[in-house]
Every structure is written in C-alpha cells, then in structure tokens.
Design a protein around this motif. Structure first.
Motif, PDB file in Angstrom:
ATOM      1  N   MET A 133       1.076   3.011  -8.486  1.00 15.30           N
ATOM      2  CA  MET A 133       1.902   3.881  -7.661  1.00 15.30           C
ATOM      3  C   MET A 133       2.834   4.719  -8.522  1.00 15.30           C
ATOM      4  O   MET A 133       3.023   5.916  -8.287  1.00 15.30           O
ATOM      5  CB  MET A 133       2.725   3.053  -6.668  1.00 15.30           C
ATOM      6  CG  MET A 133       1.910   2.408  -5.564  1.00 15.30           C
ATOM      7  SD  MET A 133       2.974   1.442  -4.461  1.00 15.30           S
ATOM      8  CE  MET A 133       1.752   0.774  -3.319  1.00 15.30           C
TER       9      MET A 133
ATOM     10  N   TYR B 154       2.915  10.305  -5.932  1.00 13.63           N
ATOM     11  CA  TYR B 154       4.189  10.127  -5.237  1.00 13.63           C
ATOM     12  C   TYR B 154       5.230   9.450  -6.119  1.00 13.63           C
ATOM     13  O   TYR B 154       6.226   8.921  -5.623  1.00 13.63           O
ATOM     14  CB  TYR B 154       3.985   9.295  -3.967  1.00 13.63           C
ATOM     15  CG  TYR B 154       3.102   9.956  -2.942  1.00 13.63           C
ATOM     16  CD1 TYR B 154       3.526  11.088  -2.261  1.00 13.63           C
ATOM     17  CD2 TYR B 154       1.830   9.454  -2.663  1.00 13.63           C
ATOM     18  CE1 TYR B 154       2.716  11.707  -1.328  1.00 13.63           C
ATOM     19  CE2 TYR B 154       1.007  10.071  -1.728  1.00 13.63           C
ATOM     20  CZ  TYR B 154       1.456  11.186  -1.065  1.00 13.63           C
ATOM     21  OH  TYR B 154       0.646  11.793  -0.135  1.00 13.63           O
TER      22      TYR B 154
ATOM     23  N   TYR C 248       9.077   7.264  -5.623  1.00 12.58           N
ATOM     24  CA  TYR C 248       9.254   5.853  -5.934  1.00 12.58           C
ATOM     25  C   TYR C 248      10.364   5.637  -6.963  1.00 12.58           C
ATOM     26  O   TYR C 248      11.168   4.712  -6.838  1.00 12.58           O
ATOM     27  CB  TYR C 248       7.936   5.256  -6.421  1.00 12.58           C
ATOM     28  CG  TYR C 248       6.816   5.364  -5.415  1.00 12.58           C
ATOM     29  CD1 TYR C 248       7.079   5.323  -4.047  1.00 12.58           C
ATOM     30  CD2 TYR C 248       5.496   5.520  -5.816  1.00 12.58           C
ATOM     31  CE1 TYR C 248       6.070   5.435  -3.112  1.00 12.58           C
ATOM     32  CE2 TYR C 248       4.461   5.636  -4.889  1.00 12.58           C
ATOM     33  CZ  TYR C 248       4.759   5.596  -3.539  1.00 12.58           C
ATOM     34  OH  TYR C 248       3.736   5.708  -2.618  1.00 12.58           O
TER      35      TYR C 248
ATOM     36  N   ASP D 297       0.839  -1.195   0.000  1.00 13.75           N
ATOM     37  CA  ASP D 297       0.000   0.000   0.000  1.00 13.75           C
ATOM     38  C   ASP D 297       0.878   1.250   0.000  1.00 13.75           C
ATOM     39  O   ASP D 297       2.098   1.176   0.186  1.00 13.75           O
ATOM     40  CB  ASP D 297      -0.926   0.015   1.221  1.00 13.75           C
ATOM     41  CG  ASP D 297      -0.168  -0.121   2.530  1.00 13.75           C
ATOM     42  OD1 ASP D 297       0.531   0.839   2.909  1.00 13.75           O
ATOM     43  OD2 ASP D 297      -0.256  -1.193   3.166  1.00 13.75           O
ATOM     44  N   GLN D 298       0.234   2.388  -0.193  1.00 15.92           N
ATOM     45  CA  GLN D 298       0.948   3.652  -0.324  1.00 15.92           C
ATOM     46  C   GLN D 298       1.701   4.055   0.944  1.00 15.92           C
ATOM     47  O   GLN D 298       2.837   4.519   0.890  1.00 15.92           O
ATOM     48  CB  GLN D 298      -0.045   4.761  -0.691  1.00 15.92           C
ATOM     49  CG  GLN D 298       0.568   6.027  -1.234  1.00 15.92           C
ATOM     50  CD  GLN D 298       0.459   6.087  -2.749  1.00 15.92           C
ATOM     51  OE1 GLN D 298       1.375   5.693  -3.459  1.00 15.92           O
ATOM     52  NE2 GLN D 298      -0.662   6.561  -3.238  1.00 15.92           N
ATOM     53  N   SER D 299       1.077   3.898   2.100  1.00 20.35           N
ATOM     54  CA  SER D 299       1.731   4.296   3.352  1.00 20.35           C
ATOM     55  C   SER D 299       3.010   3.506   3.572  1.00 20.35           C
ATOM     56  O   SER D 299       4.051   4.064   3.956  1.00 20.35           O
ATOM     57  CB  SER D 299       0.777   4.097   4.538  1.00 20.35           C
ATOM     58  OG  SER D 299      -0.344   4.937   4.436  1.00 20.35           O
TER      59      SER D 299
ATOM     60  N   PHE E 260       7.134  -1.292  -6.597  1.00 20.33           N
ATOM     61  CA  PHE E 260       5.969  -0.415  -6.619  1.00 20.33           C
ATOM     62  C   PHE E 260       5.068  -0.750  -7.808  1.00 20.33           C
ATOM     63  O   PHE E 260       5.556  -0.978  -8.920  1.00 20.33           O
ATOM     64  CB  PHE E 260       6.416   1.048  -6.687  1.00 20.33           C
ATOM     65  CG  PHE E 260       7.425   1.413  -5.629  1.00 20.33           C
ATOM     66  CD1 PHE E 260       7.057   1.502  -4.293  1.00 20.33           C
ATOM     67  CD2 PHE E 260       8.752   1.635  -5.961  1.00 20.33           C
ATOM     68  CE1 PHE E 260       7.981   1.823  -3.314  1.00 20.33           C
ATOM     69  CE2 PHE E 260       9.693   1.957  -4.996  1.00 20.33           C
ATOM     70  CZ  PHE E 260       9.312   2.047  -3.661  1.00 20.33           C
TER      71      PHE E 260
END
Length: 376
Positions: free
Chosen positions: A347, A352, A356, A311-313, A343
C-alpha cells in the motif's frame, strides 16, 4: 472480519442498568462510533465548508516559519498579498447589492489561483486556512474543504448545481488536492474551470512524498499537468521543511493494553470506545461525507485491537476518518499495533501512498495527544 462482533462499549452498555429513556446519556458509558450512522442534508455540506476547528484561529501572524527554510516565510508573504488582492465590490457580499443596470465585472487577468506544494506537516493547511481568514469577504462568500469533501459535494448536489452554488464565492480553498483518481481529478478540474470563468479565486494544497522531496516540484508538476488548461491560472509555491507534527517532539507512545484503553474510556467523559476491526466494518456502511458528523461531540477516541487494514477500500475509508479526527483535534488512544504499521508495504508503495503517509502522520500526532488519558 465479521461486522457482528460487539464493540467493548456496546458489550459493557448491555451489561449495565439501562438509563431512563428521556434522560441524558451516562457519561460513564462511552459512546461507540460503530453505532453511529448520521444523516447529513446536502445543504449542510455547503454551510460546513469552512476551516476545521483545528484551524479556526489560524492566521498568517500565528504561522511560525522555520528559520532554516526561507520558502516558508516567502509563502506567507505571497499569500498575504494574494489575499489582499481579492478585495472588491463583492468581497463582503457587496456584489449582491450592485445596481441592477451595472455591468458584471470582468474576471481579473493573470493568476487567480495559488498552489502550495510541500512535504507532510510543513504547515500548508495552516497557511490555506490563514488565506481563507485573511480574504476580505464574508464567510458565506468563501469556501474551504478537502478534495474529498468537494467531490462529495458534487455527488450530493450534482455538477451543475455545485457550479451555481460556488460561482458566487470570492475564494475556494481545496486542501489535500488528490491526483490518484483520474475520474475525480477530471471532475474537479472541470468544476474549477467553470468557477474560474465566474471569477472565483482558487487555492489548493497537495503533498510531496518523502522520497520525492529532493526532486523539486514533483507534486506541482503533476498538479499543473492534470488541471491542463487551468495551469496558467495557478502560481505554484514550494514549501520546504520537516513535519512540524513531530519536529522536536517525543516519539509517539507505544500502543497501550486493552485494559488501559478501556479504563481510560470509562474514566473520561465524552469518549468513544470501539473495537478497531468492528469500526472498520462500520465505516463501509457510512458515506465518508458523514464521518465528520459521526465524530460530533466526541472528545477522545479509544480503540482496542488495532491491526493492519485488510484491503485498499478499507484503508481509504480509514484515511478519511483520520482526517476528520485530526481536523477536530480528537486524541486517539489505542491498543494493538502501532499506527505506522497500519498499511502494508504494498500500500505504501502504491498509488494511494500519499494518503496513507498523511494518515500515519496525523494519527501519530493524535496518539501523542492521547497519552495523558492513561496518565490522568
């Protein structure tokens, strides 16, 4: 993903005969990052705002411009002049010795900031660190940190105390200025405005996405728009070129087996060994401002079962860890998936993505440096 899974290092340690409590740790048993949760006092955050170990020896003279990219040599010329222009009574701490009745000097007019915009691995951080070293001021009157570290400092000290702490500085260098979080951008913009009023010179870097390199000043336009009233204080420098971390270098080695990574960890003193999913779980329990301290004393990081982040977090926390490992020149030996598959496509297409792509570039470089651990 369960946080109760024991790391390879922890499992092996439990099976080994315990060492005396007062004795030194057995170098044959690797440490585990997932078992470290350091406490870092707020005042240490300010004292540690210096160029990271990788760039302690960075100087304009050691930057090697690409002959095919004239913007790189131009950046060295402009930044050298910028550093020379930052001399003055307070440059070496002399401001603290001014006579009590002397007037406070007026902040210099014109640009008091420089912004370096370019792709990944063109040497922006090297140039920023060179500027820090070349500025004629004592180390305690200069600060160097990433955008994330600066926001962490505000969180630890509070906005007003951060203004007071940094207002006496001659120069503030901000590496990897992030424009993907509106709240943090506004916070830092407000902080920079107050520091400029106090006469602090500013320098910042940010990355242009690979797909945007043909669009000229894509990142710098975003930067100048976001800092609004400060834009007149910055001179923007475009630095073109390919990623030096991979320029003329062999491809990063494919992931090794779990057995190869584990054996290397036990054979190499000062190495940590972690199960990748367990380490990701642990990162959620440690504030990102402490990731540097978490890596203290580690000479190489070994990871088993590397897999795409869920996940993103979790991904954003991993980015910070990758930055701290890269700053400290810590090789990363891994099994499982290659780092360019960490990723998801979603993503890498999202807000973000700069972070990445930077993490992929840096982890790939560290994986290349770790190859010798298996061959040794």
């Amino acid at each position: 993903m369960s946080s109760s899974t024991a790391s390879p290092a922890a499992s092996a340690a439990s099976a080994a005969e315990p060492s005396p409590i007062a004795g030194p740790p057995d170098d044959r048993i690797p440490a585990a990052l997932s078992e470290r949760a350091p406490h870092v006092p707020a005042e240490h955050l300010v004292a540690e705002m210096v160029p990271p170990p990788r760039f302690q020896t960075a100087r304009f003279e050691t930057y090697v411009p690409d002959s095919g990219q004239p913007s790189q040599a131009e950046a060295v010329r402009v930044l050298s002049g910028f550093a020379a222009g930052l001399g003055g009574a307070s440059a070496a701490g002399g401001g603290a010795r001014r006579r009590w009745f002397a007037k406070k000097p007026e902040p210099p007019q014109g640009p008091r900031g420089v912004y370096l915009d370019g792709g990944y691995g063109v040497g922006k951080t090297h140039l920023l660190a060179s500027l820090w070293h070349a500025t004629p001021a004592a180390p305690e009157y200069k600060a160097f940190g990433t955008f994330v570290e600066l926001t962490n400092l505000v969180g630890a000290l509070g906005f007003q105390q951060t203004v007071v702490t940094l207002s006496g500085h001659r120069l503030l260098c901000i590496d990897e200025f992030e424009l993907d979080d509106p709240g943090d951008t506004v916070l830092v913009s407000s902080l920079l405005a107050r520091l400029v009023e106090a006469g602090v010179a500013l320098a910042a870097t940010s990355n242009t996405l690979p797909g945007k390199l043909g669009e000229g000043r894509f990142a710098s336009a975003d930067f100048l728009r976001e800092i609004q009233g400060l834009s007149a204080r910055f001179r923007s420098l475009r630095i073109d070129g390919e990623d030096y971390r991979h320029r003329g270098m062999p491809d990063a080695p494919p992931p090794f087996s779990d057995d190869q990574v584990t054996r290397a960890a036990y054979r190499t003193p000062g190495t940590s060994l972690d199960d990748f999913p367990t380490l990701l779980d642990h990162l959620a329990k440690v504030h990102p401002s402490r990731y540097g301290a978490m890596c203290a004393g580690i000479e190489a990081v070994c990871l088993t079962d590397v897999q795409p982040v869920p996940d993103q977090s979790t991904a954003l926390r991993l980015v910070v860890l990758a930055d701290r490992l890269y700053d400290r020149e810590v090789p990363v030996l891994a099994s499982g998936m290659p780092f360019d598959r960490l990723f998801s496509e979603e993503m890498l297409a999202g807000g973000y993505r700069k972070k990445y792509y930077r993490a992929i570039s840096r982890l790939t470089a560290l994986a290349r440096e770790a190859k010798s651990l298996v061959e040794a």
